[in-house]
Design a protein around this motif. Structure first.
Motif, PDB file in Angstrom:
ATOM      1  N   SER A 286       0.829  -1.197   0.000  1.00 45.21           N
ATOM      2  CA  SER A 286       0.000   0.000   0.000  1.00 45.21           C
ATOM      3  C   SER A 286       0.868   1.254   0.000  1.00 45.21           C
ATOM      4  O   SER A 286       0.569   2.242  -0.678  1.00 45.21           O
ATOM      5  N   GLY A 287       1.983   1.186   0.742  1.00 49.80           N
ATOM      6  CA  GLY A 287       2.913   2.305   0.746  1.00 49.80           C
ATOM      7  C   GLY A 287       3.591   2.509  -0.595  1.00 49.80           C
ATOM      8  O   GLY A 287       3.823   3.644  -1.023  1.00 49.80           O
ATOM      9  N   ALA A 288       3.915   1.411  -1.284  1.00 48.53           N
ATOM     10  CA  ALA A 288       4.514   1.522  -2.612  1.00 48.53           C
ATOM     11  C   ALA A 288       3.552   2.201  -3.575  1.00 48.53           C
ATOM     12  O   ALA A 288       3.940   3.067  -4.369  1.00 48.53           O
ATOM     13  N   ALA A 289       2.283   1.812  -3.493  1.00 49.26           N
ATOM     14  CA  ALA A 289       1.278   2.453  -4.344  1.00 49.26           C
ATOM     15  C   ALA A 289       1.129   3.923  -3.979  1.00 49.26           C
ATOM     16  O   ALA A 289       1.014   4.793  -4.857  1.00 49.26           O
ATOM     17  N   GLN A 337      -8.783  -2.586  12.795  1.00 51.16           N
ATOM     18  CA  GLN A 337      -7.439  -2.056  13.010  1.00 51.16           C
ATOM     19  C   GLN A 337      -6.568  -2.253  11.774  1.00 51.16           C
ATOM     20  O   GLN A 337      -5.857  -1.344  11.333  1.00 51.16           O
ATOM     21  N   LEU A 338      -6.633  -3.448  11.205  1.00 54.06           N
ATOM     22  CA  LEU A 338      -5.819  -3.732  10.026  1.00 54.06           C
ATOM     23  C   LEU A 338      -6.198  -2.836   8.855  1.00 54.06           C
ATOM     24  O   LEU A 338      -5.330  -2.399   8.087  1.00 54.06           O
ATOM     25  N   CYS A 339      -7.487  -2.531   8.705  1.00 53.10           N
ATOM     26  CA  CYS A 339      -7.909  -1.638   7.620  1.00 53.10           C
ATOM     27  C   CYS A 339      -7.311  -0.247   7.786  1.00 53.10           C
ATOM     28  O   CYS A 339      -6.849   0.372   6.819  1.00 53.10           O
ATOM     29  N   LEU A 340      -7.306   0.262   9.024  1.00 56.67           N
ATOM     30  CA  LEU A 340      -6.709   1.577   9.273  1.00 56.67           C
ATOM     31  C   LEU A 340      -5.203   1.558   9.028  1.00 56.67           C
ATOM     32  O   LEU A 340      -4.635   2.528   8.508  1.00 56.67           O
ATOM     33  N   VAL A 341      -4.549   0.471   9.400  1.00 58.80           N
ATOM     34  CA  VAL A 341      -3.107   0.376   9.204  1.00 58.80           C
ATOM     35  C   VAL A 341      -2.777   0.345   7.704  1.00 58.80           C
ATOM     36  O   VAL A 341      -1.816   0.989   7.257  1.00 58.80           O
ATOM     37  N   VAL A 342      -3.564  -0.376   6.919  1.00 59.16           N
ATOM     38  CA  VAL A 342      -3.342  -0.408   5.474  1.00 59.16           C
ATOM     39  C   VAL A 342      -3.527   0.990   4.879  1.00 59.16           C
ATOM     40  O   VAL A 342      -2.736   1.450   4.042  1.00 59.16           O
ATOM     41  N   ALA A 343      -4.567   1.688   5.322  1.00 56.10           N
ATOM     42  CA  ALA A 343      -4.800   3.053   4.834  1.00 56.10           C
ATOM     43  C   ALA A 343      -3.652   3.978   5.239  1.00 56.10           C
ATOM     44  O   ALA A 343      -3.181   4.801   4.438  1.00 56.10           O
ATOM     45  N   GLY A 344      -3.184   3.840   6.490  1.00 56.49           N
ATOM     46  CA  GLY A 344      -2.046   4.644   6.930  1.00 56.49           C
ATOM     47  C   GLY A 344      -0.779   4.305   6.181  1.00 56.49           C
ATOM     48  O   GLY A 344       0.055   5.176   5.926  1.00 56.49           O
ATOM     49  N   GLY A 345      -0.632   3.031   5.814  1.00 50.85           N
ATOM     50  CA  GLY A 345       0.517   2.636   5.010  1.00 50.85           C
ATOM     51  C   GLY A 345       0.527   3.299   3.646  1.00 50.85           C
ATOM     52  O   GLY A 345       1.599   3.593   3.097  1.00 50.85           O
ATOM     53  N   PHE A 346      -0.661   3.555   3.104  1.00 53.28           N
ATOM     54  CA  PHE A 346      -0.759   4.240   1.803  1.00 53.28           C
ATOM     55  C   PHE A 346      -0.371   5.716   1.918  1.00 53.28           C
ATOM     56  O   PHE A 346       0.391   6.235   1.107  1.00 53.28           O
ATOM     57  N   THR A 347      -0.873   6.399   2.937  1.00 54.48           N
ATOM     58  CA  THR A 347      -0.644   7.842   3.037  1.00 54.48           C
ATOM     59  C   THR A 347       0.717   8.213   3.605  1.00 54.48           C
ATOM     60  O   THR A 347       1.206   9.321   3.374  1.00 54.48           O
ATOM     61  N   VAL A 348       1.357   7.289   4.335  1.00 52.27           N
ATOM     62  CA  VAL A 348       2.604   7.631   5.023  1.00 52.27           C
ATOM     63  C   VAL A 348       3.745   7.917   4.056  1.00 52.27           C
ATOM     64  O   VAL A 348       4.718   8.591   4.414  1.00 52.27           O
TER      65      VAL A 348
END
Length: 442
Positions: A286-289, A337-348
Protein backbone atom coordinates in the motif's frame (compact mmCIF):
# COMPACT_ATOMS: atom_id res chain seq x y z
CA UNK A 1 21.05 26.84 -22.91
CA UNK A 2 23.41 24.30 -21.38
CA UNK A 3 25.22 21.46 -23.09
CA UNK A 4 25.71 17.92 -21.82
CA UNK A 5 28.46 15.69 -23.16
CA UNK A 6 28.03 11.94 -23.35
CA UNK A 7 31.00 9.66 -22.84
CA UNK A 8 31.07 8.97 -26.59
CA UNK A 9 31.54 12.69 -27.28
CA UNK A 10 28.05 13.64 -28.43
CA UNK A 11 26.79 17.06 -27.31
CA UNK A 12 23.17 17.65 -26.37
CA UNK A 13 21.14 20.68 -25.36
CA UNK A 14 19.61 21.13 -21.92
CA UNK A 15 16.63 23.29 -21.12
CA UNK A 16 16.75 26.11 -18.57
CA UNK A 17 16.20 23.71 -15.68
CA UNK A 18 19.12 21.53 -16.71
CA UNK A 19 16.98 18.67 -18.03
CA UNK A 20 17.86 17.03 -21.29
CA UNK A 21 15.51 17.89 -24.15
CA UNK A 22 16.74 14.94 -26.23
CA UNK A 23 19.50 13.20 -24.30
CA UNK A 24 18.28 9.71 -25.23
CA UNK A 25 15.11 8.26 -26.69
CA UNK A 26 12.13 7.74 -24.43
CA UNK A 27 12.55 4.00 -24.80
CA UNK A 28 16.19 4.17 -23.72
CA UNK A 29 15.37 6.45 -20.79
CA UNK A 30 12.69 4.11 -19.51
CA UNK A 31 15.06 1.18 -20.06
CA UNK A 32 17.61 2.80 -17.75
CA UNK A 33 14.84 3.46 -15.26
CA UNK A 34 13.77 -0.21 -15.35
CA UNK A 35 17.33 -1.42 -14.70
CA UNK A 36 17.81 1.11 -11.91
CA UNK A 37 14.50 0.13 -10.35
CA UNK A 38 15.36 -3.59 -10.45
CA UNK A 39 18.73 -2.97 -8.80
CA UNK A 40 17.17 -0.76 -6.14
CA UNK A 41 14.62 -3.49 -5.52
CA UNK A 42 17.32 -6.03 -4.61
CA UNK A 43 18.89 -3.48 -2.29
CA UNK A 44 15.72 -2.94 -0.30
CA UNK A 45 14.98 -6.66 -0.21
CA UNK A 46 18.44 -7.21 1.29
CA UNK A 47 17.84 -4.32 3.68
CA UNK A 48 14.35 -5.33 4.85
CA UNK A 49 14.43 -9.12 4.78
CA UNK A 50 16.09 -9.21 8.19
CA UNK A 51 12.84 -8.17 9.95
CA UNK A 52 11.40 -11.58 9.09
CA UNK A 53 14.24 -13.20 11.03
CA UNK A 54 13.63 -11.18 14.23
CA UNK A 55 11.75 -13.98 16.05
CA UNK A 56 14.54 -16.45 15.20
CA UNK A 57 17.34 -14.08 16.22
CA UNK A 58 15.50 -13.19 19.42
CA UNK A 59 15.22 -16.86 20.38
CA UNK A 60 18.65 -17.96 19.16
CA UNK A 61 20.76 -15.08 20.47
CA UNK A 62 18.49 -13.69 23.22
CA UNK A 63 18.33 -10.22 21.68
CA UNK A 64 16.21 -7.37 23.08
CA UNK A 65 13.90 -5.24 20.93
CA UNK A 66 16.46 -2.44 21.13
CA UNK A 67 19.15 -4.72 19.69
CA UNK A 68 16.81 -5.93 16.95
CA UNK A 69 15.89 -2.35 16.04
CA UNK A 70 19.59 -1.48 15.88
CA UNK A 71 20.06 -4.05 13.08
CA UNK A 72 17.79 -1.89 10.93
CA UNK A 73 18.96 1.49 12.21
CA UNK A 74 22.66 0.78 11.62
CA UNK A 75 22.00 0.55 7.89
CA UNK A 76 20.44 4.00 7.93
CA UNK A 77 23.35 5.43 9.92
CA UNK A 78 25.97 4.19 7.45
CA UNK A 79 23.81 5.33 4.53
CA UNK A 80 23.76 8.78 6.11
CA UNK A 81 27.51 8.84 6.76
CA UNK A 82 28.40 7.73 3.24
CA UNK A 83 25.70 9.53 1.28
CA UNK A 84 27.27 12.94 0.78
CA UNK A 85 30.87 11.96 -0.03
CA UNK A 86 29.78 9.09 -2.28
CA UNK A 87 27.22 11.27 -4.06
CA UNK A 88 29.86 13.95 -4.61
CA UNK A 89 32.15 11.23 -5.98
CA UNK A 90 29.41 10.24 -8.43
CA UNK A 91 29.17 13.85 -9.65
CA UNK A 92 32.96 14.04 -10.07
CA UNK A 93 33.67 10.55 -11.42
CA UNK A 94 30.89 8.56 -13.09
CA UNK A 95 27.28 8.03 -12.11
CA UNK A 96 27.03 4.73 -13.99
CA UNK A 97 30.25 3.28 -12.53
CA UNK A 98 29.26 4.45 -9.06
CA UNK A 99 25.95 2.62 -9.39
CA UNK A 100 27.70 -0.61 -10.44
CA UNK A 101 30.28 -0.47 -7.64
CA UNK A 102 27.72 0.31 -4.95
CA UNK A 103 25.39 -2.47 -6.11
CA UNK A 104 28.21 -4.98 -5.99
CA UNK A 105 29.23 -3.79 -2.51
CA UNK A 106 25.84 -4.22 -0.86
CA UNK A 107 25.38 -7.63 -2.53
CA UNK A 108 28.62 -8.86 -1.00
CA UNK A 109 27.57 -7.39 2.35
CA UNK A 110 24.34 -9.40 2.16
CA UNK A 111 26.46 -12.54 1.93
CA UNK A 112 28.42 -11.31 4.93
CA UNK A 113 25.20 -11.03 6.96
CA UNK A 114 24.44 -14.68 6.23
CA UNK A 115 27.91 -15.76 7.41
CA UNK A 116 27.87 -13.78 10.67
CA UNK A 117 29.03 -15.69 13.72
CA UNK A 118 27.49 -13.39 16.31
CA UNK A 119 25.57 -10.17 16.90
CA UNK A 120 28.61 -7.91 16.49
CA UNK A 121 29.53 -9.42 13.12
CA UNK A 122 25.93 -9.14 11.93
CA UNK A 123 25.85 -5.46 12.88
CA UNK A 124 29.11 -4.88 10.97
CA UNK A 125 27.81 -6.64 7.85
CA UNK A 126 24.57 -4.64 7.99
CA UNK A 127 26.63 -1.46 8.25
CA UNK A 128 28.53 -2.42 5.08
CA UNK A 129 25.23 -2.98 3.30
CA UNK A 130 24.32 0.61 4.12
CA UNK A 131 27.54 1.96 2.62
CA UNK A 132 26.62 0.36 -0.71
CA UNK A 133 23.15 1.86 -0.63
CA UNK A 134 24.54 5.30 0.27
CA UNK A 135 26.18 5.82 -3.09
CA UNK A 136 23.52 4.16 -5.22
CA UNK A 137 20.41 6.26 -4.63
CA UNK A 138 21.89 9.72 -5.32
CA UNK A 139 23.81 8.55 -8.41
CA UNK A 140 20.79 6.81 -9.93
CA UNK A 141 18.46 9.68 -9.09
CA UNK A 142 20.80 12.21 -10.70
CA UNK A 143 21.24 10.00 -13.77
CA UNK A 144 17.47 9.75 -14.25
CA UNK A 145 16.99 13.48 -13.57
CA UNK A 146 19.04 14.19 -16.69
CA UNK A 147 17.14 11.70 -18.84
CA UNK A 148 13.63 12.98 -18.06
CA UNK A 149 12.16 16.52 -18.25
CA UNK A 150 11.38 18.56 -15.14
CA UNK A 151 7.62 18.03 -15.47
CA UNK A 152 8.12 14.29 -14.87
CA UNK A 153 10.76 14.44 -12.15
CA UNK A 154 8.57 13.88 -9.10
CA UNK A 155 6.82 11.04 -10.92
CA UNK A 156 10.05 9.35 -12.07
CA UNK A 157 11.97 9.91 -8.83
CA UNK A 158 8.92 8.85 -6.85
CA UNK A 159 8.60 5.71 -8.96
CA UNK A 160 12.29 4.93 -8.34
CA UNK A 161 11.77 5.54 -4.63
CA UNK A 162 8.85 3.10 -4.77
CA UNK A 163 11.48 0.36 -5.05
CA UNK A 164 11.95 0.96 -1.32
CA UNK A 165 8.48 -0.04 -0.11
CA UNK A 166 8.12 -2.66 -2.85
CA UNK A 167 11.47 -4.19 -1.89
CA UNK A 168 10.33 -4.09 1.71
CA UNK A 169 7.16 -5.93 0.67
CA UNK A 170 9.15 -8.66 -1.02
CA UNK A 171 11.65 -8.74 1.83
CA UNK A 172 9.08 -9.43 4.56
CA UNK A 173 6.88 -11.61 2.34
CA UNK A 174 9.58 -13.82 0.85
CA UNK A 175 11.58 -13.72 4.05
CA UNK A 176 8.59 -14.97 6.02
CA UNK A 177 8.08 -17.80 3.54
CA UNK A 178 11.76 -18.75 3.31
CA UNK A 179 12.99 -18.48 6.87
CA UNK A 180 10.92 -21.41 8.19
CA UNK A 181 12.08 -23.65 5.34
CA UNK A 182 15.65 -22.53 4.70
CA UNK A 183 16.80 -20.93 7.94
CA UNK A 184 17.72 -17.32 8.57
CA UNK A 185 21.22 -17.52 7.07
CA UNK A 186 20.12 -18.75 3.64
CA UNK A 187 17.25 -16.26 3.69
CA UNK A 188 19.63 -13.32 4.22
CA UNK A 189 21.89 -14.48 1.36
CA UNK A 190 19.17 -15.31 -1.18
CA UNK A 191 19.19 -12.03 -3.15
CA UNK A 192 22.92 -11.28 -3.15
CA UNK A 193 23.63 -12.92 -6.53
CA UNK A 194 20.76 -11.21 -8.44
CA UNK A 195 21.95 -7.86 -7.08
CA UNK A 196 25.52 -8.52 -8.18
CA UNK A 197 24.41 -9.46 -11.73
CA UNK A 198 22.24 -6.35 -12.08
CA UNK A 199 25.11 -4.16 -10.86
CA UNK A 200 27.38 -5.56 -13.58
CA UNK A 201 24.69 -5.00 -16.22
CA UNK A 202 24.67 -1.30 -15.36
CA UNK A 203 28.16 -0.99 -16.82
CA UNK A 204 26.50 -1.24 -20.25
CA UNK A 205 24.53 1.98 -19.67
CA UNK A 206 25.94 5.05 -21.42
CA UNK A 207 27.01 7.67 -18.89
CA UNK A 208 26.76 11.44 -19.17
CA UNK A 209 28.00 14.38 -17.17
CA UNK A 210 27.54 18.14 -17.19
CA UNK A 211 30.32 19.55 -19.36
CA UNK A 212 29.34 23.21 -19.54
CA UNK A 213 26.51 25.64 -18.93
CA UNK A 214 24.85 28.75 -20.19
CA UNK A 215 24.67 32.19 -18.65
CA UNK A 216 22.34 31.19 -15.80
CA UNK A 217 24.79 28.63 -14.42
CA UNK A 218 28.43 28.70 -13.47
CA UNK A 219 30.52 27.12 -16.27
CA UNK A 220 32.68 24.94 -14.01
CA UNK A 221 31.65 21.25 -13.77
CA UNK A 222 30.76 19.78 -10.41
CA UNK A 223 33.87 17.61 -10.38
CA UNK A 224 35.97 20.75 -9.88
CA UNK A 225 33.70 22.35 -7.30
CA UNK A 226 35.06 23.32 -3.93
CA UNK A 227 33.51 21.59 -0.95
CA UNK A 228 32.57 24.87 0.65
CA UNK A 229 30.75 26.12 -2.45
CA UNK A 230 28.93 22.82 -2.89
CA UNK A 231 27.79 22.78 0.74
CA UNK A 232 26.66 26.40 0.43
CA UNK A 233 24.59 25.47 -2.61
CA UNK A 234 22.98 22.52 -0.82
CA UNK A 235 21.73 24.70 2.06
CA UNK A 236 21.27 27.93 0.07
CA UNK A 237 17.48 27.80 -0.11
CA UNK A 238 15.02 27.59 2.76
CA UNK A 239 12.95 25.22 0.65
CA UNK A 240 15.72 22.63 0.38
CA UNK A 241 16.56 22.75 4.09
CA UNK A 242 12.90 22.39 5.08
CA UNK A 243 12.42 19.55 2.60
CA UNK A 244 15.40 17.68 4.05
CA UNK A 245 14.00 17.91 7.59
CA UNK A 246 10.34 17.30 6.75
CA UNK A 247 11.18 14.21 4.74
CA UNK A 248 13.26 12.87 7.65
CA UNK A 249 10.45 13.27 10.19
CA UNK A 250 7.98 11.51 7.93
CA UNK A 251 10.40 8.63 7.39
CA UNK A 252 10.64 8.09 11.16
CA UNK A 253 7.06 6.85 10.90
CA UNK A 254 7.66 4.90 7.69
CA UNK A 255 10.64 3.01 9.12
CA UNK A 256 8.78 2.30 12.36
CA UNK A 257 5.84 0.75 10.53
CA UNK A 258 7.92 -1.31 8.10
CA UNK A 259 10.30 -2.62 10.76
CA UNK A 260 7.97 -3.48 13.61
CA UNK A 261 4.65 -4.38 12.02
CA UNK A 262 5.60 -8.07 11.47
CA UNK A 263 6.63 -8.40 15.11
CA UNK A 264 3.45 -6.65 16.25
CA UNK A 265 1.33 -9.07 14.22
CA UNK A 266 3.28 -12.01 15.63
CA UNK A 267 2.83 -10.88 19.23
CA UNK A 268 -0.64 -9.27 19.23
CA UNK A 269 -2.42 -11.50 16.70
CA UNK A 270 -0.50 -14.71 17.31
CA UNK A 271 0.36 -15.00 13.61
CA UNK A 272 3.17 -17.29 12.48
CA UNK A 273 6.16 -15.64 10.79
CA UNK A 274 4.91 -16.39 7.26
CA UNK A 275 1.44 -14.95 7.92
CA UNK A 276 2.86 -11.91 9.71
CA UNK A 277 5.09 -11.28 6.70
CA UNK A 278 2.18 -11.65 4.28
CA UNK A 279 -0.05 -9.19 6.14
CA UNK A 280 2.80 -6.72 6.63
CA UNK A 281 3.56 -7.05 2.92
CA UNK A 282 0.04 -5.84 2.10
CA UNK A 283 0.61 -2.73 4.22
CA UNK A 284 3.99 -2.04 2.65
CA UNK A 285 2.57 -2.64 -0.85
CA UNK A 286 0.00 0.00 0.00
CA UNK A 287 2.91 2.30 0.75
CA UNK A 288 4.51 1.52 -2.61
CA UNK A 289 1.28 2.45 -4.34
CA UNK A 290 1.05 5.60 -2.26
CA UNK A 291 4.55 6.64 -3.27
CA UNK A 292 3.63 6.61 -6.96
CA UNK A 293 0.01 7.77 -6.76
CA UNK A 294 0.59 10.57 -4.29
CA UNK A 295 3.80 11.63 -6.05
CA UNK A 296 1.75 11.95 -9.24
CA UNK A 297 -0.94 13.84 -7.34
CA UNK A 298 1.71 16.26 -6.05
CA UNK A 299 2.96 16.79 -9.61
CA UNK A 300 -0.57 17.47 -10.87
CA UNK A 301 -1.33 19.81 -8.01
CA UNK A 302 2.02 21.54 -8.55
CA UNK A 303 1.16 22.15 -12.21
CA UNK A 304 -1.70 24.37 -11.03
CA UNK A 305 0.43 26.14 -8.45
CA UNK A 306 4.00 25.16 -7.64
CA UNK A 307 3.65 25.30 -3.84
CA UNK A 308 1.00 22.56 -3.98
CA UNK A 309 3.77 20.05 -4.61
CA UNK A 310 4.58 20.45 -0.90
CA UNK A 311 1.06 21.14 0.37
CA UNK A 312 0.01 17.64 -0.72
CA UNK A 313 2.52 15.76 1.50
CA UNK A 314 1.78 18.17 4.37
CA UNK A 315 -1.91 17.31 4.31
CA UNK A 316 -1.31 13.57 3.99
CA UNK A 317 1.11 13.64 6.93
CA UNK A 318 -1.78 14.76 9.12
CA UNK A 319 -4.05 12.11 7.63
CA UNK A 320 -1.40 9.50 8.46
CA UNK A 321 -1.24 10.71 12.06
CA UNK A 322 -4.98 10.24 12.48
CA UNK A 323 -5.06 6.81 10.89
CA UNK A 324 -2.10 5.18 12.66
CA UNK A 325 -2.55 6.71 16.11
CA UNK A 326 -6.20 5.64 16.07
CA UNK A 327 -5.30 2.16 14.85
CA UNK A 328 -2.62 1.35 17.42
CA UNK A 329 -3.83 3.53 20.30
CA UNK A 330 -7.63 3.21 20.30
CA UNK A 331 -8.67 0.07 18.42
CA UNK A 332 -7.99 -3.49 19.59
CA UNK A 333 -6.44 -6.09 17.25
CA UNK A 334 -8.85 -7.16 14.55
CA UNK A 335 -10.02 -6.37 10.99
CA UNK A 336 -10.93 -2.69 11.65
CA UNK A 337 -7.44 -2.06 13.01
CA UNK A 338 -5.82 -3.73 10.03
CA UNK A 339 -7.91 -1.64 7.62
CA UNK A 340 -6.71 1.58 9.27
CA UNK A 341 -3.11 0.38 9.20
CA UNK A 342 -3.34 -0.41 5.47
CA UNK A 343 -4.80 3.05 4.83
CA UNK A 344 -2.05 4.64 6.93
CA UNK A 345 0.52 2.64 5.01
CA UNK A 346 -0.76 4.24 1.80
CA UNK A 347 -0.64 7.84 3.04
CA UNK A 348 2.60 7.63 5.02
CA UNK A 349 4.72 7.65 1.84
CA UNK A 350 3.20 10.79 0.31
CA UNK A 351 6.45 12.77 0.71
CA UNK A 352 8.82 10.16 -0.74
CA UNK A 353 8.64 11.45 -4.33
CA UNK A 354 8.07 15.20 -3.85
CA UNK A 355 10.95 15.79 -1.40
CA UNK A 356 13.88 14.83 -3.69
CA UNK A 357 12.09 16.34 -6.71
CA UNK A 358 11.71 19.70 -4.93
CA UNK A 359 15.35 19.66 -3.83
CA UNK A 360 16.47 18.96 -7.41
CA UNK A 361 14.34 21.90 -8.58
CA UNK A 362 16.09 24.45 -6.35
CA UNK A 363 19.78 23.45 -6.71
CA UNK A 364 22.15 23.75 -9.64
CA UNK A 365 22.30 20.85 -12.13
CA UNK A 366 26.02 20.30 -11.42
CA UNK A 367 25.30 19.17 -7.85
CA UNK A 368 22.12 17.16 -8.29
CA UNK A 369 23.65 13.86 -7.18
CA UNK A 370 25.27 15.60 -4.23
CA UNK A 371 21.94 17.25 -3.34
CA UNK A 372 20.26 13.86 -3.41
CA UNK A 373 23.12 12.67 -1.24
CA UNK A 374 22.19 15.36 1.28
CA UNK A 375 18.57 14.19 1.12
CA UNK A 376 19.78 10.65 1.78
CA UNK A 377 22.04 11.77 4.64
CA UNK A 378 19.38 13.74 6.51
CA UNK A 379 16.56 11.31 5.89
CA UNK A 380 18.57 8.29 6.98
CA UNK A 381 20.34 9.81 9.97
CA UNK A 382 17.34 11.71 11.36
CA UNK A 383 14.56 9.56 9.92
CA UNK A 384 15.14 5.94 9.02
CA UNK A 385 17.74 5.41 11.74
CA UNK A 386 15.53 6.93 14.43
CA UNK A 387 12.32 4.97 13.85
CA UNK A 388 13.40 1.34 14.43
CA UNK A 389 15.73 2.09 17.36
CA UNK A 390 13.45 4.54 19.17
CA UNK A 391 10.50 2.18 18.74
CA UNK A 392 12.60 -0.66 20.18
CA UNK A 393 13.50 1.45 23.19
CA UNK A 394 9.85 2.44 23.76
CA UNK A 395 8.79 -1.18 23.28
CA UNK A 396 11.21 -2.42 25.93
CA UNK A 397 9.89 0.31 28.28
CA UNK A 398 6.13 0.30 27.69
CA UNK A 399 5.25 -2.37 25.14
CA UNK A 400 5.17 -2.49 21.35
CA UNK A 401 1.50 -1.39 20.88
CA UNK A 402 2.10 1.80 22.89
CA UNK A 403 5.31 2.51 20.97
CA UNK A 404 3.50 2.15 17.64
CA UNK A 405 0.74 4.51 18.83
CA UNK A 406 3.24 7.21 19.87
CA UNK A 407 5.62 7.22 16.88
CA UNK A 408 3.13 8.77 14.37
CA UNK A 409 3.39 12.03 16.35
CA UNK A 410 6.43 12.77 14.16
CA UNK A 411 3.90 13.44 11.37
CA UNK A 412 2.98 16.72 13.09
CA UNK A 413 6.51 18.05 12.65
CA UNK A 414 6.65 16.79 9.08
CA UNK A 415 3.38 18.53 8.16
CA UNK A 416 4.49 21.83 9.70
CA UNK A 417 7.84 21.71 7.90
CA UNK A 418 6.32 20.89 4.51
CA UNK A 419 3.84 23.74 4.94
CA UNK A 420 6.70 26.15 5.68
CA UNK A 421 8.60 24.90 2.62
CA UNK A 422 5.53 25.41 0.44
CA UNK A 423 5.60 29.11 1.33
CA UNK A 424 9.20 29.55 0.09
CA UNK A 425 9.26 27.11 -2.85
CA UNK A 426 7.87 29.43 -5.52
CA UNK A 427 10.23 32.23 -4.54
CA UNK A 428 13.23 29.89 -4.65
CA UNK A 429 12.16 28.62 -8.08
CA UNK A 430 12.06 32.18 -9.41
CA UNK A 431 15.36 33.23 -7.82
CA UNK A 432 18.55 33.37 -9.87
CA UNK A 433 20.91 30.93 -8.07
CA UNK A 434 23.98 32.93 -9.08
CA UNK A 435 22.62 36.06 -7.43
CA UNK A 436 22.50 34.51 -3.96
CA UNK A 437 24.91 31.58 -3.93
CA UNK A 438 28.70 31.30 -4.12
CA UNK A 439 29.95 30.20 -7.52
CA UNK A 440 30.69 26.52 -7.87
CA UNK A 441 34.11 26.94 -9.42
CA UNK A 442 37.65 25.52 -9.23
Amino acid sequence: MATDRLDDGRHLELDASGSATHLVSRRAAWGVFALGFALALTDFIDRQIIVSTFPFLKRSWGLSDTQLGALVSVVSVTVAVGALPLAHLADRWSRVKSIAVMGALWSMAALGCACSGGYGQLVAARAALGIGEAGYGPACGALLAGLFPQRLRATVVGALQAAGPLGAVLGVLLGGLMVDQLGWRTTLAAFALPGLLLALLFLRVRDYRVAGTGPALDPAPARRATRRAVLAELIRTRTAVAAYLGGAMQLVVVSTLYTWLPSYLNRSYGYQVAKSGAVAAVVIASGAAGTVVLGYLADRAGATRARNKLVVPALFALVTLGLLTTAFGLIPPGPPQLCLVVAGGFTVTAAVGPVPAVVIDVVKPQVRATALGMVTLVQNLFGLAVGPLLTGLLSDACGLPTALALMPLFCVGAAATFWYASRTYEQDLRADPDATAPAIAP
